[in-house]
Design a protein around this motif. Structure first.
Motif, PDB file in Angstrom:
ATOM      1  N   ALA A  55      51.828  24.033  47.659  1.00  0.00           N
ATOM      2  CA  ALA A  55      51.623  24.788  48.904  1.00  0.00           C
ATOM      3  C   ALA A  55      50.406  25.705  48.832  1.00  0.00           C
ATOM      4  N   ASN A  56      50.103  26.258  47.655  1.00  0.00           N
ATOM      5  CA  ASN A  56      48.973  27.177  47.534  1.00  0.00           C
ATOM      6  C   ASN A  56      47.665  26.446  47.228  1.00  0.00           C
ATOM      7  N   ALA A  57      47.620  25.123  47.416  1.00  0.00           N
ATOM      8  CA  ALA A  57      46.445  24.262  47.197  1.00  0.00           C
ATOM      9  C   ALA A  57      46.150  24.031  45.722  1.00  0.00           C
ATOM     10  N   SER A  58      46.990  24.523  44.820  1.00  0.00           N
ATOM     11  CA  SER A  58      46.827  24.144  43.419  1.00  0.00           C
ATOM     12  C   SER A  58      47.393  22.733  43.260  1.00  0.00           C
ATOM     13  N   ARG A  59      47.126  22.124  42.107  1.00  0.00           N
ATOM     14  CA  ARG A  59      47.484  20.719  41.930  1.00  0.00           C
ATOM     15  C   ARG A  59      48.150  20.513  40.586  1.00  0.00           C
ATOM     16  N   PHE A  60      49.191  19.698  40.579  1.00  0.00           N
ATOM     17  CA  PHE A  60      49.891  19.327  39.354  1.00  0.00           C
ATOM     18  C   PHE A  60      49.679  17.834  39.127  1.00  0.00           C
ATOM     19  N   THR A  61      49.293  17.469  37.890  1.00  0.00           N
ATOM     20  CA  THR A  61      49.036  16.068  37.551  1.00  0.00           C
ATOM     21  C   THR A  61      49.859  15.692  36.328  1.00  0.00           C
ATOM     22  N   SER A  62      50.438  14.511  36.368  1.00  0.00           N
ATOM     23  CA  SER A  62      51.159  13.946  35.235  1.00  0.00           C
ATOM     24  C   SER A  62      50.606  12.559  34.959  1.00  0.00           C
ATOM     25  N   ILE A  63      50.206  12.318  33.727  1.00  0.00           N
ATOM     26  CA  ILE A  63      49.714  10.999  33.320  1.00  0.00           C
ATOM     27  C   ILE A  63      50.556  10.542  32.136  1.00  0.00           C
ATOM     28  N   SER A  64      51.229   9.410  32.287  1.00  0.00           N
ATOM     29  CA  SER A  64      52.091   8.849  31.243  1.00  0.00           C
ATOM     30  C   SER A  64      51.606   7.447  30.901  1.00  0.00           C
ATOM     31  N   ALA A  65      51.699   7.085  29.621  1.00  0.00           N
ATOM     32  CA  ALA A  65      51.298   5.730  29.216  1.00  0.00           C
ATOM     33  C   ALA A  65      52.121   5.278  28.019  1.00  0.00           C
ATOM     34  N   TRP A  66      52.438   3.993  27.996  1.00  0.00           N
ATOM     35  CA  TRP A  66      53.159   3.377  26.872  1.00  0.00           C
ATOM     36  C   TRP A  66      52.472   2.057  26.559  1.00  0.00           C
ATOM     37  N   ARG A  67      52.249   1.807  25.265  1.00  0.00           N
ATOM     38  CA  ARG A  67      51.582   0.589  24.824  1.00  0.00           C
ATOM     39  C   ARG A  67      52.322   0.004  23.632  1.00  0.00           C
ATOM     40  N   TYR A  68      52.187  -1.322  23.462  1.00  0.00           N
ATOM     41  CA  TYR A  68      52.745  -1.961  22.272  1.00  0.00           C
ATOM     42  C   TYR A  68      51.820  -3.077  21.813  1.00  0.00           C
ATOM     43  N   TRP A  69      51.932  -3.400  20.529  1.00  0.00           N
ATOM     44  CA  TRP A  69      51.160  -4.485  19.937  1.00  0.00           C
ATOM     45  C   TRP A  69      51.955  -5.022  18.758  1.00  0.00           C
ATOM     46  N   ASN A  70      52.252  -6.317  18.774  1.00  0.00           N
ATOM     47  CA  ASN A  70      52.960  -6.973  17.671  1.00  0.00           C
ATOM     48  C   ASN A  70      52.068  -8.075  17.120  1.00  0.00           C
ATOM     49  N   PHE A  71      51.968  -8.129  15.805  1.00  0.00           N
ATOM     50  CA  PHE A  71      51.118  -9.110  15.135  1.00  0.00           C
ATOM     51  C   PHE A  71      51.911  -9.702  13.974  1.00  0.00           C
ATOM     52  N   VAL A  72      52.121 -11.022  14.005  1.00  0.00           N
ATOM     53  CA  VAL A  72      52.862 -11.691  12.922  1.00  0.00           C
ATOM     54  C   VAL A  72      52.077 -12.935  12.517  1.00  0.00           C
ATOM     55  N   PRO A  73      51.480 -12.907  11.314  1.00  0.00           N
ATOM     56  CA  PRO A  73      50.724 -14.077  10.862  1.00  0.00           C
ATOM     57  C   PRO A  73      51.597 -15.048  10.065  1.00  0.00           C
ATOM     58  N   HIS A  74      51.179 -16.274  10.030  1.00  0.00           N
ATOM     59  CA  HIS A  74      51.747 -17.279   9.134  1.00  0.00           C
ATOM     60  C   HIS A  74      50.551 -17.949   8.464  1.00  0.00           C
ATOM     61  N   ASN A  75      50.358 -17.636   7.185  1.00  0.00           N
ATOM     62  CA  ASN A  75      49.176 -18.107   6.465  1.00  0.00           C
ATOM     63  C   ASN A  75      49.576 -19.003   5.306  1.00  0.00           C
ATOM     64  N   THR A  84      52.469 -21.332  -2.291  1.00  0.00           N
ATOM     65  CA  THR A  84      52.723 -20.159  -1.440  1.00  0.00           C
ATOM     66  C   THR A  84      52.889 -20.682  -0.020  1.00  0.00           C
ATOM     67  N   LEU A  85      54.060 -20.438   0.562  1.00  0.00           N
ATOM     68  CA  LEU A  85      54.373 -20.977   1.884  1.00  0.00           C
ATOM     69  C   LEU A  85      53.885 -20.087   3.016  1.00  0.00           C
ATOM     70  N   ASN A  86      53.852 -18.782   2.772  1.00  0.00           N
ATOM     71  CA  ASN A  86      53.414 -17.847   3.801  1.00  0.00           C
ATOM     72  C   ASN A  86      53.036 -16.544   3.111  1.00  0.00           C
ATOM     73  N   VAL A  87      51.934 -15.955   3.554  1.00  0.00           N
ATOM     74  CA  VAL A  87      51.495 -14.674   3.001  1.00  0.00           C
ATOM     75  C   VAL A  87      50.737 -13.928   4.100  1.00  0.00           C
ATOM     76  N   GLY A  88      50.920 -12.614   4.140  1.00  0.00           N
ATOM     77  CA  GLY A  88      50.202 -11.846   5.139  1.00  0.00           C
ATOM     78  C   GLY A  88      50.784 -10.472   5.323  1.00  0.00           C
TER      79      GLY A  88
END
Length: 185
Positions: A55-75, A84-88
């Motif tokens: 109401a007083n012209a001030s401003r409220f900001t909320s920034i939310s973020a979620w990330r994921y990363w999965n890495f599974v090698p078969h070498n 050696t059947l698999n290593v990594g």
């Protein structure tokens, strides 16, 4: 693809002990795998920003973020027999951030204040899956490494918090003071 037997040629001798046929000529453009080779990668995330003018012209900001990363090698080890059947090293990464910020209404003194939160979780696992010929290939006593799986898991968690702020005083049309710096126009 195996291009270099090393100074002693020991690798080729070890391969011969277990009946393997390593590819030694890069011109053949071939691989020799007994258990395959591939990588699974899954990643994604989402973020959202909300802005509310008060109401007083001030401003409220909320920034939310979620990330994921999965890495599974078969070498594979590059041999056509089960040494050696698999290593990594696999990785599972999760990250969350949250920023809350309040900005004053424009005036003689402009202010911004807020808080920031960062969370990260990283799970790693270094692994080796040996086949039935691992002992013979490495010159170990029977039963030392053959058909043995090793895992070395590790976890890292980070919780980081920060508060921030800035004030700008418009002393005159030509003089503005901003903490922590001053500027004359």
């Amino acid at each position: 693809i195996f291009y270099n037997a090393g100074a002693t040629g020991k690798f080729l001798a070890q391969a011969a002990l277990v009946g393997a046929h390593p590819v030694t000529n890069p011109e053949d453009r071939a691989v020799n795998l007994d258990s395959g080779s591939h990588v699974n990668v899954h990643q994604g995330g989402v973020s959202a920003e909300a802005n509310v003018t008060l109401a007083n012209a001030s401003r409220f900001t909320s920034i939310s973020a979620w990330r994921y990363w999965n890495f599974v090698p078969h070498n594979d080890d590059g041999l056509d027999v089960p040494v050696t059947l698999n290593v990594g090293q696999s990785a599972k990464h999760r990250q969350f951030t949250q920023e809350l910020r309040w900005t004053s209404a424009p005036g003689a003194v402009d202010t911004v204040a807020g808080a920031y939160y960062y969370y990260q979780e990283l799970e790693n696992n270094a692994f080796t899956v040996n086949g039935p010929l691992a002992d013979r290939f490495n010159g170990n006593p029977a039963g030392a490494w053959s058909d043995v799986t090793s895992n070395s898991p590790g976890t890292l968690r980070v919780n980081s918090y920060a508060l921030f702020g800035q004030a700008t005083w418009h002393a005159t049309d030509r003089c503005t003071l901003r903490h922590p710096q001053a500027r004359l126009r």
